[in-house]
Scaffold this motif. Structure first.
Motif, PDB file in Angstrom:
ATOM      1  N   THR A 183     105.893   1.759   3.562  1.00 59.39           N
ATOM      2  CA  THR A 183     105.876   3.046   2.856  1.00 59.39           C
ATOM      3  C   THR A 183     106.138   4.192   3.809  1.00 59.39           C
ATOM      4  OG1 THR A 183     104.285   2.138   1.258  1.00 59.39           O
ATOM      5  CG2 THR A 183     104.475   4.526   1.377  1.00 59.39           C
ATOM      6  N   MET A 184     105.557   4.156   4.999  1.00 57.63           N
ATOM      7  CA  MET A 184     105.775   5.214   5.971  1.00 57.63           C
ATOM      8  C   MET A 184     107.222   5.264   6.425  1.00 57.63           C
ATOM      9  SD  MET A 184     102.977   6.800   6.136  1.00 57.63           S
ATOM     10  CE  MET A 184     103.380   7.877   7.501  1.00 57.63           C
ATOM     11  N   ARG A 185     107.857   4.074   6.581  1.00 58.03           N
ATOM     12  CA  ARG A 185     109.280   4.071   6.940  1.00 58.03           C
ATOM     13  C   ARG A 185     110.116   4.693   5.836  1.00 58.03           C
ATOM     14  NH1 ARG A 185     108.205  -1.183   9.119  1.00 58.03           N
ATOM     15  NH2 ARG A 185     108.983  -2.127   7.197  1.00 58.03           N
ATOM     16  N   ASN A 186     109.786   4.341   4.565  1.00 58.67           N
ATOM     17  CA  ASN A 186     110.513   4.942   3.446  1.00 58.67           C
ATOM     18  C   ASN A 186     110.310   6.449   3.419  1.00 58.67           C
ATOM     19  OD1 ASN A 186     111.384   2.407   2.646  1.00 58.67           O
ATOM     20  ND2 ASN A 186     109.667   2.102   1.237  1.00 58.67           N
ATOM     21  N   PHE A 187     109.084   6.863   3.717  1.00 59.23           N
ATOM     22  CA  PHE A 187     108.803   8.302   3.743  1.00 59.23           C
ATOM     23  C   PHE A 187     109.603   8.991   4.854  1.00 59.23           C
ATOM     24  CE2 PHE A 187     106.238  11.973   5.045  1.00 59.23           C
ATOM     25  CZ  PHE A 187     106.136  12.630   3.820  1.00 59.23           C
ATOM     26  N   ALA A 188     109.735   8.318   5.991  1.00 58.15           N
ATOM     27  CA  ALA A 188     110.534   8.880   7.074  1.00 58.15           C
ATOM     28  C   ALA A 188     112.000   8.995   6.668  1.00 58.15           C
ATOM     29  CB  ALA A 188     110.392   8.018   8.335  1.00 58.15           C
ATOM     30  N   SER A 189     112.503   7.959   5.956  1.00 54.64           N
ATOM     31  CA  SER A 189     113.880   8.011   5.466  1.00 54.64           C
ATOM     32  C   SER A 189     114.065   9.163   4.486  1.00 54.64           C
ATOM     33  CB  SER A 189     114.233   6.682   4.806  1.00 54.64           C
ATOM     34  OG  SER A 189     115.534   6.731   4.255  1.00 54.64           O
ATOM     35  N   LEU A 190     113.082   9.317   3.581  1.00 51.35           N
ATOM     36  CA  LEU A 190     113.157  10.428   2.628  1.00 51.35           C
ATOM     37  C   LEU A 190     113.141  11.763   3.352  1.00 51.35           C
ATOM     38  CD1 LEU A 190     113.069  11.516  -0.270  1.00 51.35           C
ATOM     39  CD2 LEU A 190     110.577  11.285  -0.205  1.00 51.35           C
ATOM     40  N   SER A 191     112.317  11.866   4.395  1.00 49.82           N
ATOM     41  CA  SER A 191     112.261  13.103   5.161  1.00 49.82           C
ATOM     42  C   SER A 191     113.601  13.395   5.823  1.00 49.82           C
ATOM     43  CB  SER A 191     111.149  13.011   6.208  1.00 49.82           C
ATOM     44  OG  SER A 191     111.114  14.172   7.004  1.00 49.82           O
ATOM     45  N   ALA A 192     114.262  12.333   6.346  1.00 48.64           N
ATOM     46  CA  ALA A 192     115.584  12.528   6.950  1.00 48.64           C
ATOM     47  C   ALA A 192     116.591  13.007   5.910  1.00 48.64           C
ATOM     48  CB  ALA A 192     116.046  11.230   7.596  1.00 48.64           C
ATOM     49  N   LEU A 194     115.929  14.702   3.217  1.00 50.77           N
ATOM     50  CA  LEU A 194     115.618  16.110   2.924  1.00 50.77           C
ATOM     51  C   LEU A 194     116.141  17.028   4.023  1.00 50.77           C
ATOM     52  CD1 LEU A 194     111.988  15.836   1.490  1.00 50.77           C
ATOM     53  CD2 LEU A 194     114.085  16.327   0.228  1.00 50.77           C
ATOM     54  N   ASN A 195     116.066  16.562   5.270  1.00 46.57           N
ATOM     55  CA  ASN A 195     116.598  17.377   6.358  1.00 46.57           C
ATOM     56  C   ASN A 195     118.101  17.556   6.235  1.00 46.57           C
ATOM     57  OD1 ASN A 195     114.106  17.761   7.582  1.00 46.57           O
ATOM     58  ND2 ASN A 195     114.251  15.887   8.799  1.00 46.57           N
ATOM     59  N   ARG A 196     118.803  16.473   5.800  1.00 42.56           N
ATOM     60  CA  ARG A 196     120.250  16.589   5.609  1.00 42.56           C
ATOM     61  C   ARG A 196     120.597  17.537   4.474  1.00 42.56           C
ATOM     62  NH1 ARG A 196     119.911  10.972   6.733  1.00 42.56           N
ATOM     63  NH2 ARG A 196     119.890  10.514   4.496  1.00 42.56           N
ATOM     64  N   GLU A 197     119.733  17.591   3.460  1.00 44.29           N
ATOM     65  CA  GLU A 197     119.985  18.469   2.312  1.00 44.29           C
ATOM     66  C   GLU A 197     119.412  19.860   2.519  1.00 44.29           C
ATOM     67  OE1 GLU A 197     121.820  17.629  -0.183  1.00 44.29           O
ATOM     68  OE2 GLU A 197     122.103  15.536   0.427  1.00 44.29           O
ATOM     69  N   SER A 198     118.886  20.099   3.711  1.00 42.27           N
ATOM     70  CA  SER A 198     118.235  21.391   3.942  1.00 42.27           C
ATOM     71  C   SER A 198     119.223  22.549   3.840  1.00 42.27           C
ATOM     72  CB  SER A 198     117.573  21.392   5.318  1.00 42.27           C
ATOM     73  OG  SER A 198     118.536  21.172   6.337  1.00 42.27           O
ATOM     74  N   ALA A 199     120.528  22.272   4.209  1.00 41.75           N
ATOM     75  CA  ALA A 199     121.524  23.342   4.122  1.00 41.75           C
ATOM     76  C   ALA A 199     121.715  23.784   2.676  1.00 41.75           C
ATOM     77  CB  ALA A 199     122.842  22.876   4.725  1.00 41.75           C
ATOM     78  N   GLN A 200     121.841  22.787   1.754  1.00 46.69           N
ATOM     79  CA  GLN A 200     121.983  23.138   0.344  1.00 46.69           C
ATOM     80  C   GLN A 200     120.742  23.846  -0.176  1.00 46.69           C
ATOM     81  OE1 GLN A 200     123.028  19.670  -1.882  1.00 46.69           O
ATOM     82  NE2 GLN A 200     124.925  19.296  -0.738  1.00 46.69           N
ATOM     83  N   LEU A 201     119.578  23.362   0.251  1.00 49.28           N
ATOM     84  CA  LEU A 201     118.343  24.010  -0.178  1.00 49.28           C
ATOM     85  C   LEU A 201     118.284  25.449   0.326  1.00 49.28           C
ATOM     86  CD1 LEU A 201     115.614  23.692  -1.571  1.00 49.28           C
ATOM     87  CD2 LEU A 201     114.670  22.872   0.589  1.00 49.28           C
ATOM     88  N   ALA A 202     118.754  25.660   1.544  1.00 49.35           N
ATOM     89  CA  ALA A 202     118.790  27.026   2.073  1.00 49.35           C
ATOM     90  C   ALA A 202     119.736  27.902   1.256  1.00 49.35           C
ATOM     91  CB  ALA A 202     119.212  27.002   3.534  1.00 49.35           C
ATOM     92  N   GLY A 203     120.893  27.301   0.807  1.00 46.56           N
ATOM     93  CA  GLY A 203     121.803  28.050  -0.042  1.00 46.56           C
ATOM     94  C   GLY A 203     121.164  28.434  -1.361  1.00 46.56           C
ATOM     95  N   VAL A 204     120.437  27.480  -1.942  1.00 43.38           N
ATOM     96  CA  VAL A 204     119.747  27.785  -3.205  1.00 43.38           C
ATOM     97  C   VAL A 204     118.750  28.914  -3.008  1.00 43.38           C
ATOM     98  CG1 VAL A 204     118.160  26.835  -4.927  1.00 43.38           C
ATOM     99  CG2 VAL A 204     120.077  25.459  -4.114  1.00 43.38           C
TER     100      VAL A 204
END
Length: 317
Positions: A183-192, A194-204
């Motif tokens: 579960t922690m590995r999956n959470f780390a993957s999800l966090s990565a 989210l980091n990749r999508e941070s640019a789009q989130l910043a645009g929003v």
């Protein structure tokens, strides 16, 4: 008679010892050249109070503890000397206290409110004021007691856990830990991700900030719209709606009465609506009129005879 050197030396030593003794007693609060009144206090425990400890009134040193005697009845008798200039009224209480963490115990007199003055060698009631260390110790005692109880309960819990955790339970725990690691590995993957999508989130977020900024810039227009809307609603609320509704209801009633008359055959509209023969005659007349108009279109010369020169034209049969 001249004194020898030895006599002079002995005299100087005696005077020096006397000066040192007087200075020592003076620094301790004793005044060897003034008379004092003695008073007696009885304590169950003097809490480290020593002879020569100061006696204070409202923070001022007015005397000293002269003697401390252990009585046969387990009481401790404390003899104090107080300057004759200090008058002790009845109701005065002698209290042992600690001025601070580093100072030794002292005795202070809390003066009573009576107009009667205590005589010399009178007994003064006593009490003990807990010092800072005593207060800390008093607060720590319940904490330590509770800590001991917690440790005992924790020991019992650990014993119970050791009893419950058999081989199968330990295996289940290992599996649970492995699942938790996945579960922690999956959470780390999800966090990565989210980091990749941070640019789009910043645009929003920037778009949202732009929208809010536009709303703030057009706040005056929005206020105007709200003012107009409020004015319109006020006008509607002030309009004579009741009168309009009454007029509409009156019109509907009159219309209902008219329709009733028509249905009963009253009046011209009623007779036309209920006379079948009249309907048939009108229908027949309209049919004849249609035929006449159709014939007029086909043979206009039959009905309109206009001749300017020559003969009239002949209609086709």
């Amino acid at each position: 008679m001249a004194l020898s050197k030895e006599a002079k030396t002995g005299l100087m030593v005696a005077i020096s010892i006397a000066v040192i003794a007087v200075g020592t007693y003076y620094l301790k609060g004793f005044n060897l050249f003034s008379s004092e009144k003695k008073y007696y206090c009885y304590f169950d425990n003097v809490e480290g109070l020593a002879e020569s400890s100061t006696v204070q009134v409202k923070g001022k040193v007015v005397g000293n503890v002269t003697r401390i005697i252990l009585q046969g009845n387990d009481k401790v008798k404390v003899e104090i000397g107080v300057s004759k200039k200090v008058q002790l009224p009845q109701g005065t209480v002698a209290a042992i206290f600690s001025p601070d963490l580093m100072s030794a115990k002292s005795l202070k007199l809390e003066l009573g409110n009576s107009s009667t003055i205590l005589n010399a060698e009178a007994e003064i009631p006593t009490k003990i004021i807990p010092g800072p260390i005593d207060k800390i110790t008093g607060q720590l005692d319940p904490i330590m007691t509770n800590a001991g109880q917690v440790i005992l309960r924790l020991d019992s819990v650990m014993l119970a856990i050791q009893t419950v955790l058999d081989a199968e339970t330990q295996q289940n725990l290992h599996q649970s830990m492995a699942s938790l690691e996945t579960t922690m590995r999956n959470f780390a993957s999800l966090s990565a991700s989210l980091n990749r999508e941070s640019a789009q989130l910043a645009g929003v977020i920037r778009n949202a900030n732009s929208i809010t900024a536009n709303i703030a810039r057009n706040s005056d227009n929005i206020d105007g719209i709200m003012t107009n809307l409020r004015s319109t609603t006020d006008k509607l609320s002030k309009a004579e709606l009741d009168q309009m509704v009454n007029k509409l209801e009156q019109t509907l009633n009159e219309t209902q009465i008219l329709m009733g008359k028509i249905n009963r055959g009253e009046g011209s509209l009623g007779m036309m609506a209920n006379d079948k023969q009249l309907y048939n005659n009108l229908s027949s007349s309209l049919t004849s009129l249609d035929k006449l108009l159709d014939d007029l279109k086909k043979h206009p010369s039959r009905y309109i005879n206009i001749r300017l020169f020559g003969r009239a034209p002949k209609d086709n049969p």
